[in-house]
Design a protein around this motif. Sequence first.
Motif, PDB file in Angstrom:
ATOM      1  N   THR A   1       0.836  -1.388  -0.001  1.00 20.24           N
ATOM      2  CA  THR A   1       0.031   0.026   0.085  1.00 20.24           C
ATOM      3  C   THR A   1       0.913   1.110   0.130  1.00 20.24           C
ATOM      4  O   THR A   1       2.077   1.198   0.529  1.00 20.24           O
TER       5      THR A   1
ATOM      6  N   GLU B   1       0.261   3.691   1.530  1.00 19.76           N
ATOM      7  CA  GLU B   1       0.008   4.470   2.934  1.00 19.76           C
ATOM      8  C   GLU B   1       0.381   3.307   3.977  1.00 19.76           C
ATOM      9  O   GLU B   1      -0.328   3.046   4.999  1.00 19.76           O
TER      10      GLU B   1
ATOM     11  N   ASP C   1       2.828   3.237   6.231  1.00 18.02           N
ATOM     12  CA  ASP C   1       3.014   3.823   7.779  1.00 18.02           C
ATOM     13  C   ASP C   1       2.003   3.892   8.654  1.00 18.02           C
ATOM     14  O   ASP C   1       1.666   3.511   9.603  1.00 18.02           O
ATOM     15  N   ARG C   2       0.799   4.511   7.692  1.00 12.41           N
ATOM     16  CA  ARG C   2      -0.642   4.738   8.292  1.00 12.41           C
ATOM     17  C   ARG C   2      -1.379   3.438   8.549  1.00 12.41           C
ATOM     18  O   ARG C   2      -1.693   3.084   9.860  1.00 12.41           O
ATOM     19  N   LEU C   3      -1.457   2.407   7.642  1.00 10.92           N
ATOM     20  CA  LEU C   3      -1.876   1.059   7.866  1.00 10.92           C
ATOM     21  C   LEU C   3      -1.225   0.384   8.840  1.00 10.92           C
ATOM     22  O   LEU C   3      -1.783  -0.167   9.789  1.00 10.92           O
TER      23      LEU C   3
ATOM     24  N   GLY D   1       0.223   1.570  11.603  1.00 11.27           N
ATOM     25  CA  GLY D   1      -0.071   2.147  12.985  1.00 11.27           C
ATOM     26  C   GLY D   1      -1.642   1.703  13.398  1.00 11.27           C
ATOM     27  O   GLY D   1      -1.554   1.400  14.391  1.00 11.27           O
ATOM     28  N   LEU D   2      -2.354   1.321  12.306  1.00  7.90           N
ATOM     29  CA  LEU D   2      -3.509   0.870  12.754  1.00  7.90           C
ATOM     30  C   LEU D   2      -3.490  -0.444  12.976  1.00  7.90           C
ATOM     31  O   LEU D   2      -4.507  -1.062  13.897  1.00  7.90           O
TER      32      LEU D   2
ATOM     33  N   ARG E   1       7.449  -3.731   8.624  1.00  8.92           N
ATOM     34  CA  ARG E   1       7.630  -3.092   7.183  1.00  8.92           C
ATOM     35  C   ARG E   1       8.875  -4.086   6.659  1.00  8.92           C
ATOM     36  O   ARG E   1       9.798  -4.156   7.097  1.00  8.92           O
TER      37      ARG E   1
ATOM     38  N   ASP F   1       6.816   0.407   1.092  1.00  6.38           N
ATOM     39  CA  ASP F   1       5.142   0.349   0.640  1.00  6.38           C
ATOM     40  C   ASP F   1       4.875  -1.196   1.133  1.00  6.38           C
ATOM     41  O   ASP F   1       3.461  -1.646   0.511  1.00  6.38           O
TER      42      ASP F   1
ATOM     43  N   HIS G   1     -10.698   3.301   6.676  1.00  8.97           N
ATOM     44  CA  HIS G   1      -9.920   4.311   7.035  1.00  8.97           C
ATOM     45  C   HIS G   1      -9.393   4.893   5.371  1.00  8.97           C
ATOM     46  O   HIS G   1      -8.619   5.884   5.221  1.00  8.97           O
TER      47      HIS G   1
ATOM     48  N   ILE H   1      -7.751   3.606   3.004  1.00  9.70           N
ATOM     49  CA  ILE H   1      -6.406   3.269   2.679  1.00  9.70           C
ATOM     50  C   ILE H   1      -6.455   2.547   1.309  1.00  9.70           C
ATOM     51  O   ILE H   1      -6.849   1.117   1.481  1.00  9.70           O
TER      52      ILE H   1
END
Length: 301
Positions: free
Chosen positions: A227, A229, A231-233, A235-236, A243, A247, A266, A268
């Motif tokens: 993805t 995003e 980093d954002r995913l 965190g969720l 990682r 990506d 969210h 994403i």
Amino acid sequence: MLTVESLTKRYGNRTAVDGLSFTVRPGTVTGFLGPNGAGKSTTMRLLVGLDAPTSGRALIDGRRYADLPAPLREVGVLLEARSVHPGRTAFRHLMALAHTHGIPRRRVEEVIGTVGLQDVAGKRAGSFSLGMGQRLGIAAALLADPAVILLDEPVNGLDPEGVRWVRTLLTSLAAEGRTVFLSSHLMSEMAQTADHLVIVGRGRLLADTTVERFVREAGLGRVRVVTPEADRLAGLLGDGAVREAPDTLRVTGTDAAHIGRTAAAHGIPLTELSPHTASLEDAFMELTRDTVEYEGRAAAA
């Protein structure tokens, strides 16, 4: 049926088999797996009375091998393909075995044909390749048409045609309702041949399950996610998201459906959502990594 009950074998201070218990049932091909030194060959030797257990029991249809009135008719065994007098021909070797149990000559000729040795039946076993020796050993195991087949590394030394032949033979024997128990280091072949697995490490039972379940469970909870995003995913999803690339995430402890729902909730975008599919080799290596007695190391550059 083969039954192993609390089986233990010690050689001095070394414990080769440690409280092992499992059952091998008729109608299935059961694979016997474990790292080198795990106790597989010792267990097979205990089953056929070549070694005496320190404690516990190894039974064939409820009896010790030594108590079987006609062992060849009860269980066919291949533990060492080279355990044939090198000066005796394949035919004479099988005839010698046949005489011990009143097996007629026509049955000897039949199994020679079954294993594909008819063109070399008159040659001395000492001149055989490893693959030919394996075929002769399998012929001896099948000679008395036993209900239980026990084979240690039966495809060792065989060419691809021979490997396929053994696979077909074993599955057909199991389909007839026989008990088929074999060891092999070839995971790809075991995945295609076995229905059930008994896995040992350092003499102890690690798994007693079907091939399908073992592989399926080894792959649970590992999902590759790509993805923009990441980093954002991550965190969720919490600590289970690691990682692997800018990506790309490797997620454990949850399934693809939950990850997909979380991303959708969210907003994403996902370009890949791939549950990990383990192979039998992957699953085996993961299960036995702490029980490997002889471990290789990569050479230094």
